[in-house]
Design a protein around this motif. Structure first.
Motif, PDB file in Angstrom:
ATOM      1  N   PHE A   9       0.829  -1.202   0.000  1.00  0.00           N
ATOM      2  CA  PHE A   9       0.000   0.000   0.000  1.00  0.00           C
ATOM      3  C   PHE A   9       0.866   1.256   0.000  1.00  0.00           C
ATOM      4  CE2 PHE A   9      -2.796   3.133   2.191  1.00  0.00           C
ATOM      5  CZ  PHE A   9      -3.744   3.227   1.195  1.00  0.00           C
ATOM      6  N   GLY A  10       1.942   1.250   0.775  1.00  0.00           N
ATOM      7  CA  GLY A  10       2.863   2.389   0.790  1.00  0.00           C
ATOM      8  C   GLY A  10       3.508   2.614  -0.569  1.00  0.00           C
ATOM      9  N   LEU A  11       3.917   1.525  -1.219  1.00  0.00           N
ATOM     10  CA  LEU A  11       4.495   1.654  -2.558  1.00  0.00           C
ATOM     11  C   LEU A  11       3.466   2.165  -3.561  1.00  0.00           C
ATOM     12  CD1 LEU A  11       6.631  -1.595  -2.688  1.00  0.00           C
ATOM     13  CD2 LEU A  11       7.492   0.751  -2.741  1.00  0.00           C
ATOM     14  N   PHE A  12       2.216   1.733  -3.405  1.00  0.00           N
ATOM     15  CA  PHE A  12       1.145   2.230  -4.276  1.00  0.00           C
ATOM     16  C   PHE A  12       0.966   3.729  -4.088  1.00  0.00           C
ATOM     17  CE2 PHE A  12      -3.364   3.327  -4.698  1.00  0.00           C
ATOM     18  CZ  PHE A  12      -3.516   3.113  -6.064  1.00  0.00           C
ATOM     19  N   LEU A  13       0.909   4.178  -2.832  1.00  0.00           N
ATOM     20  CA  LEU A  13       0.763   5.606  -2.570  1.00  0.00           C
ATOM     21  C   LEU A  13       1.949   6.397  -3.103  1.00  0.00           C
ATOM     22  CD1 LEU A  13      -0.734   5.658   1.041  1.00  0.00           C
ATOM     23  CD2 LEU A  13      -1.910   6.005  -1.143  1.00  0.00           C
ATOM     24  N   LEU A  14       3.146   5.840  -2.973  1.00  0.00           N
ATOM     25  CA  LEU A  14       4.335   6.487  -3.508  1.00  0.00           C
ATOM     26  C   LEU A  14       4.242   6.611  -5.030  1.00  0.00           C
ATOM     27  CD1 LEU A  14       7.215   7.543  -2.852  1.00  0.00           C
ATOM     28  CD2 LEU A  14       8.009   5.228  -3.286  1.00  0.00           C
ATOM     29  N   GLY A  15       3.767   5.574  -5.679  1.00  0.00           N
ATOM     30  CA  GLY A  15       3.610   5.605  -7.127  1.00  0.00           C
ATOM     31  C   GLY A  15       2.569   6.614  -7.572  1.00  0.00           C
ATOM     32  N   VAL A  16       1.458   6.693  -6.843  1.00  0.00           N
ATOM     33  CA  VAL A  16       0.421   7.674  -7.171  1.00  0.00           C
ATOM     34  C   VAL A  16       0.959   9.090  -6.983  1.00  0.00           C
ATOM     35  CG1 VAL A  16      -1.810   8.603  -6.428  1.00  0.00           C
ATOM     36  CG2 VAL A  16      -1.515   6.147  -6.717  1.00  0.00           C
ATOM     37  N   ALA A  17       1.668   9.332  -5.887  1.00  0.00           N
ATOM     38  CA  ALA A  17       2.235  10.660  -5.644  1.00  0.00           C
ATOM     39  C   ALA A  17       3.248  11.033  -6.728  1.00  0.00           C
ATOM     40  CB  ALA A  17       2.884  10.706  -4.265  1.00  0.00           C
ATOM     41  N   ALA A  18       4.085  10.087  -7.107  1.00  0.00           N
ATOM     42  CA  ALA A  18       5.064  10.360  -8.159  1.00  0.00           C
ATOM     43  C   ALA A  18       4.376  10.616  -9.499  1.00  0.00           C
ATOM     44  CB  ALA A  18       6.040   9.192  -8.287  1.00  0.00           C
ATOM     45  N   GLY A  19       3.327   9.850  -9.776  1.00  0.00           N
ATOM     46  CA  GLY A  19       2.584  10.055 -11.020  1.00  0.00           C
ATOM     47  C   GLY A  19       1.924  11.415 -11.089  1.00  0.00           C
ATOM     48  N   LEU A  20       1.308  11.821  -9.979  1.00  0.00           N
ATOM     49  CA  LEU A  20       0.691  13.150  -9.945  1.00  0.00           C
ATOM     50  C   LEU A  20       1.728  14.259 -10.034  1.00  0.00           C
ATOM     51  CD1 LEU A  20      -2.087  12.597  -7.260  1.00  0.00           C
ATOM     52  CD2 LEU A  20      -2.364  12.839  -9.741  1.00  0.00           C
ATOM     53  N   ASP A  31      11.789   9.256 -19.580  1.00  0.00           N
ATOM     54  CA  ASP A  31      12.501   7.990 -19.408  1.00  0.00           C
ATOM     55  C   ASP A  31      12.897   7.746 -17.955  1.00  0.00           C
ATOM     56  OD1 ASP A  31      14.335  10.085 -19.586  1.00  0.00           O
ATOM     57  OD2 ASP A  31      15.921   8.804 -20.402  1.00  0.00           O
ATOM     58  N   ILE A  32      13.252   8.789 -17.223  1.00  0.00           N
ATOM     59  CA  ILE A  32      13.582   8.621 -15.798  1.00  0.00           C
ATOM     60  C   ILE A  32      12.325   8.239 -15.012  1.00  0.00           C
ATOM     61  CG2 ILE A  32      14.386   9.811 -13.716  1.00  0.00           C
ATOM     62  CD1 ILE A  32      16.615   9.176 -15.683  1.00  0.00           C
ATOM     63  N   PHE A  33      11.192   8.863 -15.345  1.00  0.00           N
ATOM     64  CA  PHE A  33       9.950   8.520 -14.655  1.00  0.00           C
ATOM     65  C   PHE A  33       9.580   7.063 -14.903  1.00  0.00           C
ATOM     66  CE2 PHE A  33       5.293   8.158 -14.606  1.00  0.00           C
ATOM     67  CZ  PHE A  33       5.100   8.398 -13.265  1.00  0.00           C
ATOM     68  N   ALA A  34       9.746   6.599 -16.133  1.00  0.00           N
ATOM     69  CA  ALA A  34       9.454   5.194 -16.438  1.00  0.00           C
ATOM     70  C   ALA A  34      10.395   4.274 -15.669  1.00  0.00           C
ATOM     71  CB  ALA A  34       9.579   4.948 -17.936  1.00  0.00           C
ATOM     72  N   LYS A  35      11.657   4.667 -15.548  1.00  0.00           N
ATOM     73  CA  LYS A  35      12.617   3.853 -14.805  1.00  0.00           C
ATOM     74  C   LYS A  35      12.290   3.830 -13.313  1.00  0.00           C
ATOM     75  CE  LYS A  35      16.412   4.461 -18.029  1.00  0.00           C
ATOM     76  NZ  LYS A  35      17.726   5.060 -18.268  1.00  0.00           N
ATOM     77  N   LEU A  36      11.585   4.820 -12.814  1.00  0.00           N
ATOM     78  CA  LEU A  36      11.146   4.816 -11.412  1.00  0.00           C
ATOM     79  C   LEU A  36       9.817   4.081 -11.234  1.00  0.00           C
ATOM     80  CD1 LEU A  36      11.936   8.513 -10.430  1.00  0.00           C
ATOM     81  CD2 LEU A  36      13.178   6.479  -9.702  1.00  0.00           C
ATOM     82  N   ALA A  37       8.923   4.227 -12.198  1.00  0.00           N
ATOM     83  CA  ALA A  37       7.582   3.657 -12.060  1.00  0.00           C
ATOM     84  C   ALA A  37       7.577   2.140 -12.246  1.00  0.00           C
ATOM     85  CB  ALA A  37       6.642   4.309 -13.071  1.00  0.00           C
ATOM     86  N   ILE A  38       8.376   1.627 -13.158  1.00  0.00           N
ATOM     87  CA  ILE A  38       8.379   0.180 -13.421  1.00  0.00           C
ATOM     88  C   ILE A  38       8.863  -0.620 -12.202  1.00  0.00           C
ATOM     89  CG2 ILE A  38       9.432  -1.627 -14.837  1.00  0.00           C
ATOM     90  CD1 ILE A  38       9.179   0.385 -17.204  1.00  0.00           C
ATOM     91  N   PRO A  39       9.980  -0.250 -11.578  1.00  0.00           N
ATOM     92  CA  PRO A  39      10.366  -0.995 -10.361  1.00  0.00           C
ATOM     93  C   PRO A  39       9.367  -0.829  -9.215  1.00  0.00           C
ATOM     94  CG  PRO A  39      12.247   0.170 -11.229  1.00  0.00           C
ATOM     95  CD  PRO A  39      11.058   0.653 -11.994  1.00  0.00           C
ATOM     96  N   ASP A  40       8.727   0.330  -9.132  1.00  0.00           N
ATOM     97  CA  ASP A  40       7.712   0.519  -8.097  1.00  0.00           C
ATOM     98  C   ASP A  40       6.570  -0.480  -8.297  1.00  0.00           C
ATOM     99  OD1 ASP A  40       6.491   1.905  -5.861  1.00  0.00           O
ATOM    100  OD2 ASP A  40       5.097   2.756  -7.336  1.00  0.00           O
ATOM    101  N   GLY A  41       6.115  -0.623  -9.524  1.00  0.00           N
ATOM    102  CA  GLY A  41       5.064  -1.595  -9.816  1.00  0.00           C
ATOM    103  C   GLY A  41       5.513  -3.018  -9.559  1.00  0.00           C
TER     104      GLY A  41
END
Length: 70
Positions: A9-20, A31-41
Protein backbone atom coordinates in the motif's frame (compact mmCIF):
# COMPACT_ATOMS: atom_id res chain seq x y z
CA UNK A 1 -2.96 -5.75 8.20
CA UNK A 2 0.19 -7.69 7.49
CA UNK A 3 3.55 -5.96 6.96
CA UNK A 4 3.61 -7.06 3.31
CA UNK A 5 0.21 -5.48 2.64
CA UNK A 6 1.33 -2.27 4.33
CA UNK A 7 4.48 -2.20 2.20
CA UNK A 8 2.44 -2.75 -0.97
CA UNK A 9 0.00 0.00 0.00
CA UNK A 10 2.86 2.39 0.79
CA UNK A 11 4.49 1.65 -2.56
CA UNK A 12 1.15 2.23 -4.28
CA UNK A 13 0.76 5.61 -2.57
CA UNK A 14 4.33 6.49 -3.51
CA UNK A 15 3.61 5.61 -7.13
CA UNK A 16 0.42 7.67 -7.17
CA UNK A 17 2.23 10.66 -5.64
CA UNK A 18 5.06 10.36 -8.16
CA UNK A 19 2.58 10.05 -11.02
CA UNK A 20 0.69 13.15 -9.94
CA UNK A 21 3.92 15.08 -9.44
CA UNK A 22 5.07 14.06 -12.91
CA UNK A 23 1.70 14.98 -14.41
CA UNK A 24 1.48 18.41 -12.82
CA UNK A 25 5.10 19.46 -12.28
CA UNK A 26 7.08 17.29 -14.72
CA UNK A 27 9.84 16.75 -12.18
CA UNK A 28 11.61 14.04 -14.18
CA UNK A 29 12.10 13.35 -17.85
CA UNK A 30 9.83 10.69 -19.32
CA UNK A 31 12.50 7.99 -19.41
CA UNK A 32 13.58 8.62 -15.80
CA UNK A 33 9.95 8.52 -14.66
CA UNK A 34 9.45 5.19 -16.44
CA UNK A 35 12.62 3.85 -14.81
CA UNK A 36 11.15 4.82 -11.41
CA UNK A 37 7.58 3.66 -12.06
CA UNK A 38 8.38 0.18 -13.42
CA UNK A 39 10.37 -0.99 -10.36
CA UNK A 40 7.71 0.52 -8.10
CA UNK A 41 5.06 -1.59 -9.82
CA UNK A 42 7.27 -4.67 -9.67
CA UNK A 43 7.86 -4.19 -5.94
CA UNK A 44 4.11 -3.86 -5.39
CA UNK A 45 3.58 -7.20 -7.15
CA UNK A 46 6.33 -8.85 -5.06
CA UNK A 47 4.90 -7.48 -1.80
CA UNK A 48 1.38 -8.66 -2.67
CA UNK A 49 2.66 -12.11 -3.65
CA UNK A 50 4.53 -12.27 -0.33
CA UNK A 51 1.29 -11.30 1.46
CA UNK A 52 -0.77 -14.00 -0.28
CA UNK A 53 1.84 -16.74 0.16
CA UNK A 54 2.29 -15.95 3.84
CA UNK A 55 -1.48 -15.95 4.36
CA UNK A 56 -1.87 -19.31 2.65
CA UNK A 57 0.97 -20.75 4.73
CA UNK A 58 -0.70 -19.56 7.94
CA UNK A 59 -4.03 -21.04 6.82
CA UNK A 60 -2.38 -24.38 5.99
CA UNK A 61 -0.64 -24.43 9.37
CA UNK A 62 -3.96 -23.80 11.12
CA UNK A 63 -5.61 -26.63 9.18
CA UNK A 64 -2.73 -29.00 9.91
CA UNK A 65 -2.77 -28.05 13.59
CA UNK A 66 -6.49 -28.84 13.85
CA UNK A 67 -6.00 -32.12 11.94
CA UNK A 68 -8.40 -30.94 9.23
CA UNK A 69 -5.87 -31.29 6.46
CA UNK A 70 -6.09 -34.90 5.26
Amino acid sequence: MSPAAMIAFGLFLLGVAAGLAQLWLQIWSTDIFAKLAIPDGALIVVALAWHFVAGERRASERLAKNKRLD
